[in-house]
Design an enzyme around this catalytic site. Structure first.
Site, PDB file in Angstrom:
ATOM      1  N   ARG A  83       0.857  -1.183   0.000  1.00 64.64           N
ATOM      2  CA  ARG A  83       0.000   0.000   0.000  1.00 64.64           C
ATOM      3  C   ARG A  83       0.894   1.234   0.000  1.00 64.64           C
ATOM      4  NH1 ARG A  83      -1.858   2.973   4.919  1.00 64.64           N
ATOM      5  NH2 ARG A  83      -3.730   4.160   4.446  1.00 64.64           N
ATOM      6  N   HIS A 127      -2.749  10.834   1.399  1.00 67.30           N
ATOM      7  CA  HIS A 127      -2.161  10.590   2.715  1.00 67.30           C
ATOM      8  C   HIS A 127      -1.495  11.898   3.169  1.00 67.30           C
ATOM      9  CE1 HIS A 127      -0.660   7.190   5.516  1.00 67.30           C
ATOM     10  NE2 HIS A 127      -0.266   8.338   6.070  1.00 67.30           N
ATOM     11  N   GLU A 172      -7.076   8.406   7.178  1.00 64.66           N
ATOM     12  CA  GLU A 172      -7.236   9.000   8.505  1.00 64.66           C
ATOM     13  C   GLU A 172      -7.735  10.442   8.496  1.00 64.66           C
ATOM     14  OE1 GLU A 172      -3.631   8.357  10.738  1.00 64.66           O
ATOM     15  OE2 GLU A 172      -3.951   6.218  10.823  1.00 64.66           O
ATOM     16  N   ASN A 307      -6.840   1.415  10.730  1.00 67.47           N
ATOM     17  CA  ASN A 307      -5.497   1.709  11.223  1.00 67.47           C
ATOM     18  C   ASN A 307      -5.560   1.685  12.740  1.00 67.47           C
ATOM     19  OD1 ASN A 307      -4.998   2.181   8.538  1.00 67.47           O
ATOM     20  ND2 ASN A 307      -4.461   4.336   8.773  1.00 67.47           N
ATOM     21  N   TYR A 309      -3.361   1.546  16.393  1.00 67.03           N
ATOM     22  CA  TYR A 309      -2.096   1.648  17.123  1.00 67.03           C
ATOM     23  C   TYR A 309      -2.261   1.439  18.617  1.00 67.03           C
ATOM     24  CZ  TYR A 309       0.021   3.170  12.803  1.00 67.03           C
ATOM     25  OH  TYR A 309       0.468   3.195  11.508  1.00 67.03           O
ATOM     26  N   GLU A 373      -3.110  -0.414   8.607  1.00 63.61           N
ATOM     27  CA  GLU A 373      -1.903  -0.017   9.342  1.00 63.61           C
ATOM     28  C   GLU A 373      -1.948  -0.593  10.744  1.00 63.61           C
ATOM     29  OE1 GLU A 373      -0.947   4.166   9.586  1.00 63.61           O
ATOM     30  OE2 GLU A 373      -1.471   4.504   7.480  1.00 63.61           O
TER      31      GLU A 373
HETATM   32  C1  GBH Z   1      -0.551   6.785  11.204  1.00 64.27           C
HETATM   33  O1  GBH Z   1      -1.268   7.657  11.989  1.00 64.27           O
HETATM   34  C2  GBH Z   1      -0.273   7.403   9.871  1.00 64.27           C
HETATM   35  O2  GBH Z   1      -1.225   7.013   8.909  1.00 64.27           O
HETATM   36  C3  GBH Z   1       1.118   7.167   9.375  1.00 64.27           C
HETATM   37  O3  GBH Z   1       1.407   8.024   8.312  1.00 64.27           O
HETATM   38  C4  GBH Z   1       2.102   7.327  10.510  1.00 64.27           C
HETATM   39  O4  GBH Z   1       3.433   7.269  10.091  1.00 64.27           O
HETATM   40  C5  GBH Z   1       1.811   6.251  11.502  1.00 64.27           C
HETATM   41  O5  GBH Z   1       0.501   6.325  11.935  1.00 64.27           O
HETATM   42  C6  GBH Z   1       2.692   6.295  12.745  1.00 64.27           C
HETATM   43  O6  GBH Z   1       2.480   7.476  13.450  1.00 64.27           O
HETATM   44  O7  GBH Z   1      -0.983   9.681  22.381  1.00 64.27           O
HETATM   45  O8  GBH Z   1      -1.556   7.420  22.975  1.00 64.27           O
HETATM   46  O9  GBH Z   1      -3.285   9.005  22.455  1.00 64.27           O
HETATM   47  C7  GBH Z   1      -1.503   7.252  13.317  1.00 64.27           C
HETATM   48  C8  GBH Z   1      -2.358   8.200  14.052  1.00 64.27           C
HETATM   49  C9  GBH Z   1      -1.797   7.178  16.223  1.00 64.27           C
HETATM   50  C10 GBH Z   1      -3.115   9.217  16.001  1.00 64.27           C
HETATM   51  C11 GBH Z   1      -2.079   7.192  17.712  1.00 64.27           C
HETATM   52  C12 GBH Z   1      -3.387   9.199  17.439  1.00 64.27           C
HETATM   53  C13 GBH Z   1      -2.815   8.553  19.628  1.00 64.27           C
HETATM   54  C14 GBH Z   1      -1.750   8.131  20.541  1.00 64.27           C
HETATM   55  N1  GBH Z   1      -2.587   8.027  15.455  1.00 64.27           N
HETATM   56  N2  GBH Z   1      -2.482   8.433  18.208  1.00 64.27           N
HETATM   57  S1  GBH Z   1      -1.926   8.572  22.218  1.00 64.27           S
END
Ligand code: GBH
Length: 479
Positions: A83, A127, A172, A307, A309, A373
């Site tokens: 991707r 993006h 996003e 996505n 995290y 992601e």
């Molecule tokens: C992605 O965004 C992006 O699509 C990508 O480009 C980027 O490189 C990748 O993530 C890594 O950053 O402070 O614990 O509340 C991720 C977006 C990740 C936004 C987690 C909010 C909250 C973390 N998000 N975040 S916290």
């Protein structure tokens, strides 16, 4: 060797898609080459103090020149899909009107190289790198940007549509709108909540108009990637079955409506959630939401790109507001989770992924799911030719176990893409945070396969995980 492992594997469904992702501004570099116009990230990187260490994406991973070598590495990893995102200002330097054929040529070369290597190209159209010329006309706060996006989508599809089967519209929208227009830590660095809510809507509208264009052009699959976070109370991080107090349940629901349902409901149900509309109205009015918009935004998609995290952890609180105060979260505390964290400080909560996938299956039935992601930054140790990133392998493995559990419980998950294929320009963090399966030396541009990449290749080859927790692979095993 790819001999079947001793013991059982946690098998994923047949045809499960394994891949990795990047984004144009984070990897390409070559920002002034072959007629590319500036984007808001080129501008933002020149704002003093905006990016850690004053880094820019000017060179990034030099993927613009090294794409063929990078595709060979994808081939070595046996990825089934890659991707990538298309830089709008390479294709249309001003974001509207004049097309730059040399920009399209680059993506055509990339796509052909991928197809030759047997890696399916998944093309994301947006993006975060809006052409600066469109920002100068109001950017995402201006409704016209959504129509310009639809034109641009058609231009790219006209050139690549005979070879790219899977398209993603925007990545996003919450991040683009909130971090770019509300908090200002991302490009274009604006700080108005009214602008942020308008930008959210126009990004969704761009998605909907994009779906229409892509379908008309015969796209096989159309998706959007949304950043989603299960909203939990502190106690639920370690025990998801805990019943929150009514006050905490209300806090959870309000935040969920703002960060998740504000995007899921329009796209998958054609409506804004009841809980969000009054907040939007108070901050931005509702004039920017026109008749027919939600029908456009709610056009059927084939897959939802997830996505994931980390979860969002909140409870009802006496008033320590989110900093900076996110409208609608009055009386709610963002506590963070009591859990180990990655190098970006994000708590590692794999069960968040299974909860999320099952919740989507329950609340939005009928749409396939694709993790577009998932991944983590760690401070990788390079030893000669090896990069021993056991933390990343453990992160990915635990999240794949969670994904597998969700599938067993009924989630229609079709594939999983690691963020990221390689270390790259991590937005406001510059090059200080490494998310890659490939280690990149930003002085020499040398790539090294991290241990996690070699581990991932074994997962792909077996279409699953060993039922015992995986050790770090030895050199012999991965040769
Ligand atoms: C992605 O965004 C992006 O699509 C990508 O480009 C980027 O490189 C990748 O993530 C890594 O950053 O402070 O614990 O509340 C991720 C977006 C990740 C936004 C987690 C909010 C909250 C973390 N998000 N975040 S916290």
């Amino acid at each position: 060797t790819s001999a079947a492992p001793r013991g059982q594997t946690l098998a994923f469904p047949d045809g499960f898609v394994w891949g990795a992702a990047t984004a144009a501004y984070q990897v390409e570099g070559a920002v002034k080459e072959d007629g590319r116009g500036p984007s808001i990230w080129d501008t933002f990187c020149r704002t003093p103090g905006a990016i850690a260490d004053g880094h820019t994406g000017d060179t990034a991973c030099d993927h613009y020149h090294r794409y063929a070598d990078d595709v060979r590495l994808m081939d070595r990893l046996d990825l089934s899909v890659y991707r990538f995102s298309v830089s709008w200002s390479r294709v249309q330097p001003d974001g509207h009107g004049r097309v730059n054929p040399a920009g399209l040529d680059f993506y055509e070369r990339l796509v052909d190289e991928l197809l030759e290597a047997g890696v399916a190209p998944y093309a994301a159209l947006y993006h975060w790198d809006l052409p600066q010329a469109l920002e100068d006309r109001g950017g995402w706060t201006d409704r016209d940007t959504a129509y310009r996006f639809a034109d641009y989508a058609k231009i790219v599809q006209d050139r690549l549509g005979d070879r790219v089967r899977t398209w993603m519209t925007v990545n996003e929208p919450w991040v683009s709108a909130t971090l770019g227009y509300g908090i200002g830590v991302h490009a274009p660095g604006r700080t108005s909540w009214a602008d942020a809510f308008r930008a959210s809507h126009h990004l969704l509208l761009a998605h909907g108009l994009g779906v229409q264009v892509l379908r008309g052009g015969g796209a096989h699959e159309v998706t959007i990637s949304v950043n989603l976070a299960p909203v939990l109370t502190p106690g639920q991080v370690n025990d998801p079955s805990l019943e929150p107090s009514p006050e905490d349940a209300d806090a959870v629901d309000r935040v969920d409506a703002l960060i998740n349902r504000q995007f899921l409901d329009p796209v998958l149900r054609g409506e804004y959630p009841e809980r969000v509309l009054p907040i939007i109205e108070r901050v931005a009015g509702l004039g920017h939401i026109r008749d027919g918009d939600l029908a456009d935004i709610g056009r059927p998609i084939d897959l939802l790109g997830v996505n994931y995290y980390t979860p969002c952890v909140v409870r009802s609180g006496p008033g320590e507001p989110a900093n900076p105060a996110y409208p609608g979260t009055e009386g709610i505390e963002f506590t963070g989770a009591y859990a180990p964290t990655t190098a970006t400080g994000w708590p590692i909560v794999p069960t968040g992924l299974s909860q999320l996938l099952l919740r989507l299956t329950r609340d939005y039935p009928g749409v396939g799911l694709l993790v577009t992601e998932n991944g983590a930054a760690f401070d990788d140790a390079v030893t000669g030719e090896r990069v021993h990133d056991a933390d990343r392998t453990a992160f990915l493995e635990s999240h794949l176990r969670a994904a597998h559990e969700a599938i067993e419980a009924g989630a229609d998950l079709r594939g999983y893409l690691v963020w990221s294929l390689m270390d790259n320009f991590e937005w406001a963090e510059g090059y200080s945070k490494r998310f890659g399966l490939l280690h990149v030396d930003f002085d020499t541009q040398r790539r090294l396969l991290k241990d996690s990449a070699l581990w991932y290749r074994e997962v792909i080859r077996h279409n699953g995980l060993r039922s015992e927790r995986t050790r770090r692979p030895t050199l012999e095993e991965v040769a």
